[in-house]
Design a protein around this motif. Structure first.
Motif, short mmCIF file in Angstrom:
data_model
loop_
_atom_site.label_atom_id
_atom_site.label_comp_id
_atom_site.label_asym_id
_atom_site.label_seq_id
_atom_site.Cartn_x
_atom_site.Cartn_y
_atom_site.Cartn_z
N SER A 22 -10.48 8.44 4.61
CA SER A 22 -11.51 9.30 4.00
C SER A 22 -12.27 8.56 2.92
O SER A 22 -13.42 8.89 2.63
CB SER A 22 -10.88 10.57 3.45
N HIS A 23 -11.67 7.54 2.31
CA HIS A 23 -12.35 6.76 1.26
C HIS A 23 -13.47 5.91 1.85
O HIS A 23 -14.54 5.78 1.26
CB HIS A 23 -11.33 5.87 0.55
N ASN A 44 0.83 -1.18 0.00
CA ASN A 44 0.00 0.00 0.00
C ASN A 44 0.88 1.24 0.00
O ASN A 44 1.73 1.41 0.86
CB ASN A 44 -0.90 -0.02 1.24
N THR A 45 0.65 2.12 -0.97
CA THR A 45 1.42 3.36 -1.05
C THR A 45 0.58 4.58 -0.71
O THR A 45 1.09 5.69 -0.76
CB THR A 45 2.02 3.53 -2.46
N ARG A 46 -0.68 4.37 -0.38
CA ARG A 46 -1.55 5.49 -0.06
C ARG A 46 -1.40 5.90 1.39
O ARG A 46 -1.11 5.09 2.26
CB ARG A 46 -3.01 5.12 -0.34
N ALA A 47 -1.62 7.16 1.65
CA ALA A 47 -1.53 7.68 3.01
C ALA A 47 -2.72 7.17 3.82
O ALA A 47 -3.83 6.99 3.28
CB ALA A 47 -1.54 9.20 2.99
N GLN A 86 -4.59 8.68 5.80
CA GLN A 86 -5.69 9.65 5.76
C GLN A 86 -6.54 9.46 4.50
O GLN A 86 -7.77 9.61 4.55
CB GLN A 86 -5.16 11.09 5.81
N ASP A 87 -5.89 9.15 3.38
CA ASP A 87 -6.63 8.93 2.13
C ASP A 87 -7.52 7.69 2.25
O ASP A 87 -8.65 7.69 1.78
CB ASP A 87 -5.67 8.74 0.96
N ILE A 88 -6.99 6.66 2.86
CA ILE A 88 -7.76 5.43 3.02
C ILE A 88 -8.93 5.65 3.97
O ILE A 88 -10.06 5.24 3.70
CB ILE A 88 -6.86 4.29 3.53
#
Length: 61
Positions: A48-49, A39-42, A44-46
């Motif tokens: 909020s998704h 996983n390369t996503r922050a 916070q992005d996950i």
């Protein structure tokens, strides 16, 4: 007759052991084995998704 049966069981067991060894050593190398998803996503992005609506509509698999 009994000696023949013992010999057949012994040969069968040896074949099973040999096949097991072959299966173990012919498996994928550690660098080829599945390691999961990177996983390369922050975080916070996950976070909020995954809104409440998306979590309620999600299905396994």
């Amino acid at each position: 007759m009994r000696r023949k049966a013992i010999a057949l069981v012994t040969v069968g067991a040896a074949l099973v052991v040999a096949a097991t060894v072959v299966v173990i050593f012919r498996g994928p190398a550690s660098d080829e084995a599945a390691t999961g998803i990177h996983n390369t996503r922050a975080p916070q992005d996950i976070a909020s998704h995954w809104t409440k609506e998306r979590m309620n509509e999600a299905s396994p698999g």
